[in-house]
Design a protein around this motif. Sequence first.
Motif, PDB file in Angstrom:
ATOM      1  N   ILE A 119       8.711  -5.905   7.358  1.00 44.63           N
ATOM      2  CA  ILE A 119       7.988  -7.170   8.068  1.00 44.63           C
ATOM      3  C   ILE A 119       8.277  -8.162   7.191  1.00 44.63           C
ATOM      4  O   ILE A 119       7.544  -7.902   5.777  1.00 44.63           O
ATOM      5  N   THR A 155       2.601 -13.130   1.373  1.00 42.92           N
ATOM      6  CA  THR A 155       2.361 -12.131  -0.185  1.00 42.92           C
ATOM      7  C   THR A 155       3.932 -12.555  -0.498  1.00 42.92           C
ATOM      8  O   THR A 155       3.958 -12.704  -2.121  1.00 42.92           O
ATOM      9  N   ILE A 205      -0.652   1.273   5.458  1.00 41.59           N
ATOM     10  CA  ILE A 205       0.208   1.208   4.337  1.00 41.59           C
ATOM     11  C   ILE A 205      -0.337   2.301   3.689  1.00 41.59           C
ATOM     12  O   ILE A 205       0.056   2.788   3.907  1.00 41.59           O
ATOM     13  N   GLU A 206      -1.261   1.937   2.945  1.00 44.39           N
ATOM     14  CA  GLU A 206      -2.382   2.582   2.804  1.00 44.39           C
ATOM     15  C   GLU A 206      -3.468   3.299   2.062  1.00 44.39           C
ATOM     16  O   GLU A 206      -4.239   1.883   2.237  1.00 44.39           O
ATOM     17  N   HIS A 209      -1.876  -9.387   3.660  1.00 40.25           N
ATOM     18  CA  HIS A 209      -2.879  -8.329   2.735  1.00 40.25           C
ATOM     19  C   HIS A 209      -3.360  -8.093   2.817  1.00 40.25           C
ATOM     20  O   HIS A 209      -4.525  -9.060   2.184  1.00 40.25           O
ATOM     21  N   LEU A 217      12.754  -1.233   5.327  1.00 38.03           N
ATOM     22  CA  LEU A 217      11.871  -0.499   3.957  1.00 38.03           C
ATOM     23  C   LEU A 217      11.704   0.656   3.500  1.00 38.03           C
ATOM     24  O   LEU A 217      11.441   1.892   4.145  1.00 38.03           O
ATOM     25  N   HIS A 260       2.772  -7.240  -7.173  1.00 35.51           N
ATOM     26  CA  HIS A 260       2.076  -6.698  -7.120  1.00 35.51           C
ATOM     27  C   HIS A 260       0.649  -6.446  -6.981  1.00 35.51           C
ATOM     28  O   HIS A 260       0.019  -6.340  -7.526  1.00 35.51           O
ATOM     29  N   GLU A 276      10.595   2.693   6.881  1.00 36.88           N
ATOM     30  CA  GLU A 276       9.613   1.342   8.375  1.00 36.88           C
ATOM     31  C   GLU A 276      10.846   0.067   8.583  1.00 36.88           C
ATOM     32  O   GLU A 276      11.360   0.223   7.282  1.00 36.88           O
ATOM     33  N   LYS A 277      10.483  -0.420   9.617  1.00 41.71           N
ATOM     34  CA  LYS A 277      10.502  -2.363   9.701  1.00 41.71           C
ATOM     35  C   LYS A 277      10.766  -3.100   8.992  1.00 41.71           C
ATOM     36  O   LYS A 277       9.264  -2.747   8.029  1.00 41.71           O
ATOM     37  N   GLU A 300      -5.603  -0.335   3.348  1.00 40.19           N
ATOM     38  CA  GLU A 300      -4.835  -1.003   3.162  1.00 40.19           C
ATOM     39  C   GLU A 300      -3.926  -1.250   4.822  1.00 40.19           C
ATOM     40  O   GLU A 300      -3.046  -0.188   5.233  1.00 40.19           O
ATOM     41  N   MET A 350       9.682   1.119  -3.584  1.00 37.18           N
ATOM     42  CA  MET A 350      10.166   0.397  -1.978  1.00 37.18           C
ATOM     43  C   MET A 350      11.172  -0.366  -2.406  1.00 37.18           C
ATOM     44  O   MET A 350      12.359  -0.720  -3.546  1.00 37.18           O
ATOM     45  N   GLN A 403      -0.911 -12.664  -4.463  1.00 40.55           N
ATOM     46  CA  GLN A 403      -0.462 -11.814  -5.718  1.00 40.55           C
ATOM     47  C   GLN A 403       0.398 -12.063  -5.953  1.00 40.55           C
ATOM     48  O   GLN A 403       1.260 -13.171  -5.326  1.00 40.55           O
ATOM     49  N   LYS A 459      11.072   3.522   2.084  1.00 41.56           N
ATOM     50  CA  LYS A 459       9.174   3.715   0.777  1.00 41.56           C
ATOM     51  C   LYS A 459       8.883   5.176   0.118  1.00 41.56           C
ATOM     52  O   LYS A 459       9.520   5.949   1.125  1.00 41.56           O
ATOM     53  N   GLY A 472       3.692  -0.082  -3.993  1.00 47.83           N
ATOM     54  CA  GLY A 472       4.365  -0.956  -4.637  1.00 47.83           C
ATOM     55  C   GLY A 472       5.862  -0.705  -5.186  1.00 47.83           C
ATOM     56  O   GLY A 472       6.787  -1.183  -5.277  1.00 47.83           O
ATOM     57  N   ILE A 479      -0.929  -4.355   6.698  1.00 50.07           N
ATOM     58  CA  ILE A 479      -0.353  -5.792   6.506  1.00 50.07           C
ATOM     59  C   ILE A 479      -0.974  -6.275   8.120  1.00 50.07           C
ATOM     60  O   ILE A 479      -0.230  -5.315   8.588  1.00 50.07           O
TER      61      ILE A 479
HETATM   62  C1  MV4 Z   1       5.131  -3.505   2.943  1.00 50.53           C
HETATM   63  C2  MV4 Z   1       6.001  -4.730   3.948  1.00 50.53           C
HETATM   64  C3  MV4 Z   1       6.990  -5.682   4.111  1.00 50.53           C
HETATM   65  N1  MV4 Z   1       7.294  -4.382   5.319  1.00 50.53           N
HETATM   66  N2  MV4 Z   1       5.814  -2.363   4.479  1.00 50.53           N
HETATM   67  C4  MV4 Z   1       4.289  -3.575  -1.256  1.00 50.53           C
HETATM   68  C5  MV4 Z   1       3.107  -2.579  -1.623  1.00 50.53           C
HETATM   69  C6  MV4 Z   1       2.718  -1.785  -0.528  1.00 50.53           C
HETATM   70  N3  MV4 Z   1       0.890  -1.047  -1.158  1.00 50.53           N
HETATM   71  C7  MV4 Z   1       3.094  -1.736   0.811  1.00 50.53           C
HETATM   72  N4  MV4 Z   1       3.835  -2.956   0.516  1.00 50.53           N
HETATM   73  C8  MV4 Z   1       4.746  -3.416   1.486  1.00 50.53           C
HETATM   74  N5  MV4 Z   1       4.823  -3.002   2.800  1.00 50.53           N
HETATM   75  C9  MV4 Z   1       6.841  -2.646   5.798  1.00 50.53           C
HETATM   76  N6  MV4 Z   1       7.012  -2.435   6.540  1.00 50.53           N
HETATM   77  C10 MV4 Z   1       5.647  -5.761   2.019  1.00 50.53           C
HETATM   78  C11 MV4 Z   1       4.813  -5.285   1.575  1.00 50.53           C
HETATM   79  C12 MV4 Z   1       4.560  -5.449   0.181  1.00 50.53           C
HETATM   80  C13 MV4 Z   1       3.341  -6.772  -0.660  1.00 50.53           C
HETATM   81  C14 MV4 Z   1       2.379  -5.778   0.493  1.00 50.53           C
HETATM   82  C15 MV4 Z   1       0.575  -6.155   0.439  1.00 50.53           C
HETATM   83  C16 MV4 Z   1       0.551  -6.632  -1.102  1.00 50.53           C
HETATM   84  C17 MV4 Z   1       1.805  -7.160  -1.228  1.00 50.53           C
HETATM   85  C18 MV4 Z   1       3.342  -7.272  -0.960  1.00 50.53           C
HETATM   86  C19 MV4 Z   1       4.050  -7.512  -1.881  1.00 50.53           C
HETATM   87  C20 MV4 Z   1       5.403  -7.482  -1.316  1.00 50.53           C
HETATM   88  C21 MV4 Z   1       5.284  -6.286  -0.562  1.00 50.53           C
END
Ligand code: MV4
Length: 448
Positions: free
Chosen positions: A203, A438, A287-288, A208, A156, A235, A200-201, A275, A168, A232, A158, A165, A277
């Motif tokens: 996932i 998600t 994540i953030e 979430h 992925l 996003h 990133e790999k 946040e 990405m 969700q 970013k 989101g 995952i």
């Molecule tokens: C990811 C992921 C899968 N793998 N990172 C989307 C929003 C941002 N906050 C981070 N997100 C994601 N990061 C990796 N390495 C999948 C998502 C993601 C997601 C994350 C949280 C809530 C909803 C989402 C919907 C699609 C993808």
Amino acid sequence: MYKRILIANRGEIALRIIRACRELGIETVVVYSEADRNASYLRLADEAYCIGPAKSVKSYLKIDQVISAAEVGNVEAIHPGYGFLSENARFNEICRSCKIDFIGPTPEAMEKLGDKNTARMLAREANVPVVPGSEGLIESEDEAVRVAHQIGFPVLIKATAGGGGKGMRVAHNDLALKTALAQARAEAEAAFGNAGVYLEKYIERPRHVEVQILADHHGNVVHLWERDCSTQRRHQKLIEESPAPNLPPDTRNALCEAAVRLVRKAGYTNAGTVEFIVDQDNNFYFIEVNARIQVEHPVTEMVTGIDLIKQQILIAAGEPLPFRQKDIRQQGCAIECRINAEDPDRGFQPHAGTIRQIFYPGGPGVRFDSHVYAGYPVPPYYDSMIGKLIVHQPTRAEAIACMLRALDELQIEGIPTTVPFHKKVLQHSDFVEGWVDTKFVERTFLAG
Ligand code: MV4
């Protein structure tokens, strides 16, 4: 303690902040756009100033206008709510230079965590797990390919200035990666003026899960447990709950402790959300950080009994946290459904129009955070959320039953809403069993 604060927001969160202030004995100044001139909550504030036309860029996002209202209104602090200027480090800094407290983190902490790559590096330093990927920003095509081979496809891309989101891209092989890298860079440059990206790999099917934290100006940092926001669509969160279902206690504790470590490392203060995952095997990855109060904060308030808005204000005023980690319980289960003026049968298309009639739900364990009323014209200019329905019950099964009952009670006439969609989700076996990721909504309700 403050005598008077300004609320730089609108709708349900403006009302929520007014409520907290009134209970704390703090006077409120609220700003509004021409579209919100008849808003019901304006009457509950001590003063209200019109700061411009309906469009956000001409009103709620106008830093000068908000600061002018704060000066004229003679306030000591500004609560930014969520969205609008809430994560704008420049606005935060201008508040400081005008000697007005910004109710939130410092501009420095906000800036550091607003950049996803620096936040990720900080997480590593704090021993918080991040998704395997690039060391820092990707400098070249060759480096991207090298990292991808090391961690394995899919990967992925970013944008470091992204978030929620935005910016990405998934890639499944070398060729796709090279194309996606160029596209992601161009997109990020256009959207954020920052072409920085990292890898990133990817996932698959993550959940979430986010951790609410509070940090005061005396070195105290606590977490208020987690929320699951996996339900969700594109996003846009639809349902949030606490605790996260099917999360093993050890994982829950490790996740919450990791969030506290990161917040300490960043020197972050006030309320914030870390946040993560969580993958199919319960591995969790940072994540953030969301450097603001969030829409879904009520579910945490219900399970902990702590008023997060009051705590934000008290922290900003320099008060020490009135509790310690061991005093913060996660009791029962809370669920929130976002009530949006959208048509679920038409791709969740936002729908402005007048609410002809509304019956508010109530009874034991039910909370409805909303500023709307019969005759309220839903403006087309802002987010379509018109309210949040929150329930709190001893168990998740009881919370689901209570939410279905409350959704039945909530009658809104004149505009389509997400209410019927929520009823379907809450009755789906995967949701009932707590197996939501998600992709659940898309896979289950919107495929084909
Ligand atoms: C990811 C992921 C899968 N793998 N990172 C989307 C929003 C941002 N906050 C981070 N997100 C994601 N990061 C990796 N390495 C999948 C998502 C993601 C997601 C994350 C949280 C809530 C909803 C989402 C919907 C699609 C993808």
